[in-house]
Scaffold this motif. Structure first.
Motif, PDB file in Angstrom:
ATOM      1  N   HIS A 156      -2.685  18.598 -46.292  1.00 19.02           N
ATOM      2  CA  HIS A 156      -1.248  19.252 -46.761  1.00 19.02           C
ATOM      3  C   HIS A 156      -0.193  20.178 -45.991  1.00 19.02           C
ATOM      4  CE1 HIS A 156       0.383  16.476 -49.270  1.00 19.02           C
ATOM      5  NE2 HIS A 156      -0.267  15.964 -50.671  1.00 19.02           N
ATOM      6  N   GLN A 157      -1.667  21.664 -45.505  1.00 17.03           N
ATOM      7  CA  GLN A 157      -1.145  22.166 -45.121  1.00 17.03           C
ATOM      8  C   GLN A 157      -1.021  22.288 -43.206  1.00 17.03           C
ATOM      9  OE1 GLN A 157      -4.004  25.067 -46.143  1.00 17.03           O
ATOM     10  NE2 GLN A 157      -3.396  25.125 -48.767  1.00 17.03           N
ATOM     11  N   ALA A 158      -1.989  21.104 -43.113  1.00 17.16           N
ATOM     12  CA  ALA A 158      -2.564  20.702 -42.303  1.00 17.16           C
ATOM     13  C   ALA A 158      -1.400  20.284 -41.563  1.00 17.16           C
ATOM     14  CB  ALA A 158      -3.472  19.591 -41.598  1.00 17.16           C
ATOM     15  N   GLY A 159      -0.466  18.889 -42.367  1.00 18.87           N
ATOM     16  CA  GLY A 159       0.707  19.008 -41.364  1.00 18.87           C
ATOM     17  C   GLY A 159       1.692  19.286 -41.510  1.00 18.87           C
ATOM     18  N   ALA A 160       1.837  20.120 -42.843  1.00 19.91           N
ATOM     19  CA  ALA A 160       3.027  21.845 -42.612  1.00 19.91           C
ATOM     20  C   ALA A 160       2.300  22.187 -40.748  1.00 19.91           C
ATOM     21  CB  ALA A 160       2.842  22.261 -43.794  1.00 19.91           C
ATOM     22  N   CYS A 161       1.200  22.227 -41.029  1.00 21.19           N
ATOM     23  CA  CYS A 161       1.092  23.397 -39.348  1.00 21.19           C
ATOM     24  C   CYS A 161       1.362  22.766 -38.137  1.00 21.19           C
ATOM     25  CB  CYS A 161      -0.404  23.404 -39.445  1.00 21.19           C
ATOM     26  SG  CYS A 161      -0.774  24.820 -40.965  1.00 21.19           S
ATOM     27  N   VAL A 162       1.367  21.271 -38.309  1.00 18.45           N
ATOM     28  CA  VAL A 162       1.656  20.482 -37.722  1.00 18.45           C
ATOM     29  C   VAL A 162       2.996  20.102 -36.927  1.00 18.45           C
ATOM     30  CG1 VAL A 162       1.392  17.883 -36.802  1.00 18.45           C
ATOM     31  CG2 VAL A 162      -0.735  18.449 -37.601  1.00 18.45           C
ATOM     32  N   ARG A 163       3.428  19.866 -37.786  1.00 18.51           N
ATOM     33  CA  ARG A 163       5.320  19.814 -38.062  1.00 18.51           C
ATOM     34  C   ARG A 163       5.804  21.072 -37.141  1.00 18.51           C
ATOM     35  NH1 ARG A 163       4.845  17.723 -43.247  1.00 18.51           N
ATOM     36  NH2 ARG A 163       5.231  19.548 -43.932  1.00 18.51           N
ATOM     37  N   ALA A 164       4.941  22.579 -37.769  1.00 17.47           N
ATOM     38  CA  ALA A 164       5.369  23.367 -37.119  1.00 17.47           C
ATOM     39  C   ALA A 164       4.962  23.833 -35.216  1.00 17.47           C
ATOM     40  CB  ALA A 164       4.480  24.892 -37.662  1.00 17.47           C
ATOM     41  N   ASP A 165       3.559  23.034 -35.430  1.00 19.53           N
ATOM     42  CA  ASP A 165       2.984  23.451 -34.486  1.00 19.53           C
ATOM     43  C   ASP A 165       4.243  22.227 -33.234  1.00 19.53           C
ATOM     44  OD1 ASP A 165       1.368  24.388 -34.237  1.00 19.53           O
ATOM     45  OD2 ASP A 165      -0.005  23.010 -35.133  1.00 19.53           O
ATOM     46  N   MET A 166       4.888  21.203 -33.971  1.00 13.69           N
ATOM     47  CA  MET A 166       5.514  19.622 -33.261  1.00 13.69           C
ATOM     48  C   MET A 166       6.696  20.922 -32.481  1.00 13.69           C
ATOM     49  SD  MET A 166       4.345  17.510 -32.082  1.00 13.69           S
ATOM     50  CE  MET A 166       5.593  16.159 -32.145  1.00 13.69           C
ATOM     51  N   GLY A 167       7.354  22.055 -33.834  1.00 13.28           N
ATOM     52  CA  GLY A 167       8.387  22.793 -33.180  1.00 13.28           C
ATOM     53  C   GLY A 167       8.133  23.781 -31.928  1.00 13.28           C
ATOM     54  N   LYS A 168       7.301  24.522 -32.392  1.00 13.77           N
ATOM     55  CA  LYS A 168       7.148  25.005 -30.979  1.00 13.77           C
ATOM     56  C   LYS A 168       6.398  24.045 -29.908  1.00 13.77           C
ATOM     57  CE  LYS A 168       4.687  28.712 -33.697  1.00 13.77           C
ATOM     58  NZ  LYS A 168       3.717  29.002 -34.430  1.00 13.77           N
ATOM     59  N   PHE A 169       6.017  23.413 -30.001  1.00 14.01           N
ATOM     60  CA  PHE A 169       5.561  22.078 -28.982  1.00 14.01           C
ATOM     61  C   PHE A 169       6.778  21.989 -28.211  1.00 14.01           C
ATOM     62  CE2 PHE A 169       4.830  18.060 -26.828  1.00 14.01           C
ATOM     63  CZ  PHE A 169       3.398  18.382 -26.054  1.00 14.01           C
ATOM     64  N   GLN A 173       8.457  22.635 -24.618  1.00 13.60           N
ATOM     65  CA  GLN A 173       8.194  21.638 -23.870  1.00 13.60           C
ATOM     66  C   GLN A 173      10.380  21.664 -22.685  1.00 13.60           C
ATOM     67  OE1 GLN A 173       8.441  17.947 -25.736  1.00 13.60           O
ATOM     68  NE2 GLN A 173       6.540  17.529 -24.419  1.00 13.60           N
ATOM     69  N   GLU A 174      10.965  22.154 -23.392  1.00 15.27           N
ATOM     70  CA  GLU A 174      12.245  22.752 -22.637  1.00 15.27           C
ATOM     71  C   GLU A 174      11.557  24.008 -22.602  1.00 15.27           C
ATOM     72  OE1 GLU A 174      14.666  23.358 -26.320  1.00 15.27           O
ATOM     73  OE2 GLU A 174      14.626  21.048 -27.033  1.00 15.27           O
ATOM     74  N   GLU A 175      10.831  24.679 -22.913  1.00 17.94           N
ATOM     75  CA  GLU A 175      11.289  26.273 -22.258  1.00 17.94           C
ATOM     76  C   GLU A 175       9.890  26.153 -20.738  1.00 17.94           C
ATOM     77  OE1 GLU A 175      10.718  29.982 -20.821  1.00 17.94           O
ATOM     78  OE2 GLU A 175      12.242  29.321 -22.158  1.00 17.94           O
ATOM     79  N   ASN A 176       9.046  25.054 -20.818  1.00 14.59           N
ATOM     80  CA  ASN A 176       8.720  23.950 -19.362  1.00 14.59           C
ATOM     81  C   ASN A 176       9.639  23.737 -18.455  1.00 14.59           C
ATOM     82  OD1 ASN A 176       5.834  23.433 -17.828  1.00 14.59           O
ATOM     83  ND2 ASN A 176       6.553  21.077 -18.774  1.00 14.59           N
ATOM     84  N   ALA A 177      10.527  22.851 -18.797  1.00 14.88           N
ATOM     85  CA  ALA A 177      11.627  22.323 -17.900  1.00 14.88           C
ATOM     86  C   ALA A 177      11.746  23.227 -17.399  1.00 14.88           C
ATOM     87  CB  ALA A 177      12.548  21.126 -18.971  1.00 14.88           C
ATOM     88  N   ARG A 178      12.731  23.999 -17.667  1.00 16.28           N
ATOM     89  CA  ARG A 178      12.943  24.888 -17.417  1.00 16.28           C
ATOM     90  C   ARG A 178      12.464  25.809 -16.451  1.00 16.28           C
ATOM     91  NH1 ARG A 178      14.824  30.458 -17.911  1.00 16.28           N
ATOM     92  NH2 ARG A 178      12.337  31.079 -18.881  1.00 16.28           N
ATOM     93  N   LEU A 179      11.736  26.288 -16.770  1.00 19.76           N
ATOM     94  CA  LEU A 179      10.892  26.592 -16.403  1.00 19.76           C
ATOM     95  C   LEU A 179      10.359  25.624 -14.388  1.00 19.76           C
ATOM     96  CD1 LEU A 179       8.205  28.712 -18.224  1.00 19.76           C
ATOM     97  CD2 LEU A 179      10.211  29.541 -16.537  1.00 19.76           C
ATOM     98  N   ALA A 180      10.125  24.292 -14.779  1.00 19.10           N
ATOM     99  CA  ALA A 180       9.882  23.398 -13.324  1.00 19.10           C
ATOM    100  C   ALA A 180      11.270  23.702 -12.878  1.00 19.10           C
ATOM    101  CB  ALA A 180       9.836  22.270 -14.121  1.00 19.10           C
TER     102      ALA A 180
END
Length: 409
Positions: A156-169, A173-180
């Motif tokens: 369960h904790q790993a799922g929450a971390c994955v969801r948080a990591d997905m948000g960060k990811f 990605q958006e920041e990477n697109a802007r920088l690109a």
């Protein structure tokens, strides 16, 4: 948790009698000997999904068309009995987590196995510890249940971390697109500047090549002119001597004009001199012996003549040397070195300064030097022989009686 397929027989090892027997045994349990509740978390955590699909496809002899959940449920169901798939999973788990199994082998009691499990949970490395702890001979039903509970909460904790990591990811990605995009703009700008600088460099190189070509052309022209000059000099022998003779002839012509003008001036001055009838002035006479008669003795004296026309220097010398004096000349810095004027002044006994044909710097240097040192000096406005003779006549009566001083005519 995953449920078994109802069509397959249920094999449960959770009875107290069998658990006690397994706990007292020294042999590690196999995958199909574990409780069904352990199969789902064990397959889900212990084996990567890509490897599981590959292994299932190998066992079935074809490409697996089911989705990931169906593959997972089917593998969990097959773990309840000993078969080709369960044996392959058992072999892979043993190979993959051999170092962890070796570390758990040193546990001699259930408490030691529980301590190793808690340490693995604290370190975040639970996959290998879950398999090594469940299959350990000292793992009882209570420890097995506790390990399943802990792993359930960790998931369960790993799922929450994955969801948080997905948000960060996603944000990354958006920041990477802007920088690109910004990088693409900067690259375009850099490419444009590089193209501009390259063109400028090419233009500068072309200008440099043209300048070098012009320099080589000028050098070639200069060399050709030198060769032509050498040929002309070789074709006309004694060219330098002829040039000096031409210059000397021009000087003699100028001197002749000056003498004619002096004769005319003397002829005009004779009637006025007869009418005024002044007392006769000391005359300069040239006796038959060739010496100039003067009331002053200049024998072995040094007379320096500063300035004057270059064509009159020879006449100055002849006039001074007739009375036995030594003649020296300095043109006042026109061609002679101006720094040699002081040494020439120091060596002279009498200075004759031609004020009409001398530079201002030389004039003031002569005047200042004679004033400081008290050296006799005669200033003559007209650079002619008669003016020089009159200046010498005027200063001749003062050389022996009066103290040295500069005489201004």
């Amino acid at each position: 948790m995953c449920d078994k397929d109802p069509s397959l027989p249920v094999i449960s090892n959770c009875s107290s009698g069998e658990a006690d027997t397994a706990a007292l045994a020294s042999r590690r349990r196999r995958l199909w000997e574990l409780s069904h509740t352990c199969h789902c978390p064990l397959v889900g955590v212990g084996l990567p999904l890509g490897y599981l699909r590959k292994l299932v496809g190998k066992m079935t002899g074809g490409r697996v068309l089911a989705d990931d959940y169906e593959v997972h449920v089917g593998a969990v169901t097959e773990c309840g009995a000993r078969n080709r798939l369960s044996e392959a999973l058992q072999k892979e788990l043993e190979r993959r987590y051999a170092p962890v199994i070796l570390r758990f082998r040193g546990a001699k009691s259930t408490q030691q196995v529980a301590q190793l499990w808690r340490a693995a949970v604290a370190n975040g490395d639970v996959a290998g510890a879950f398999w090594a702890g469940l299959t350990h001979p000292r793992c009882d039903a209570e420890l097995e249940e506790q390990m399943c509970r802990d792993l359930h909460m960790i998931q369960h904790q790993a799922g929450a971390c994955v969801r948080a990591d997905m948000g960060k990811f996603t944000a990354l990605q958006e920041e990477n697109a802007r920088l690109a995009q910004e990088l693409a703009r900067l690259q375009q700008r850099s490419q444009a500047m590089l193209t501009e600088k390259t063109g400028e460099l090419e233009r500068q190189e072309a200008m440099l090549l043209r300048a070098r070509f012009d320099s080589i052309s000028k050098d070639s022209v200069i060399e050709e002119l030198r060769l032509e000059l050498a040929q002309l000099q070789a074709a006309v022998p004694a060219l330098e001597s002829r040039t000096r003779l031409v210059e000397r002839l021009a000087q003699m012509d100028e001197r002749e004009k000056e003498l004619r003008q002096q004769i005319a001036d003397l002829k005009q001055a004779q009637p006025r001199a007869g009418a005024a009838a002044p007392p006769p002035a000391p005359k300069l006479e040239v006796p038959t012996g060739g010496k100039l008669k003067m009331p002053i003795r200049l024998v072995d004296r040094s007379v320096l003549c500063v300035g004057g026309r270059s064509g009159n220097v020879a006449t100055y010398r002849a006039l001074i040397e007739r009375v036995g004096a030594q003649f020296a000349h300095h043109d006042g810095g026109l061609e002679d070195n101006a720094n040699l004027l002081d040494s020439s002044l120091a060596a002279a006994d009498l200075v004759i300064c031609q004020t009409g044909c001398i530079s201002h710097s030389a004039y003031w240097r002569v005047k200042d030097y004679c004033k400081r040192t008290g050296k006799r000096c005669v200033f003559i406005d007209n650079p002619s022989i008669s003016s020089l003779a009159r200046g010498l006549q005027e200063v001749s009566g003062q050389m022996d009686t009066a103290p040295p001083a500069a005489v201004q005519p």
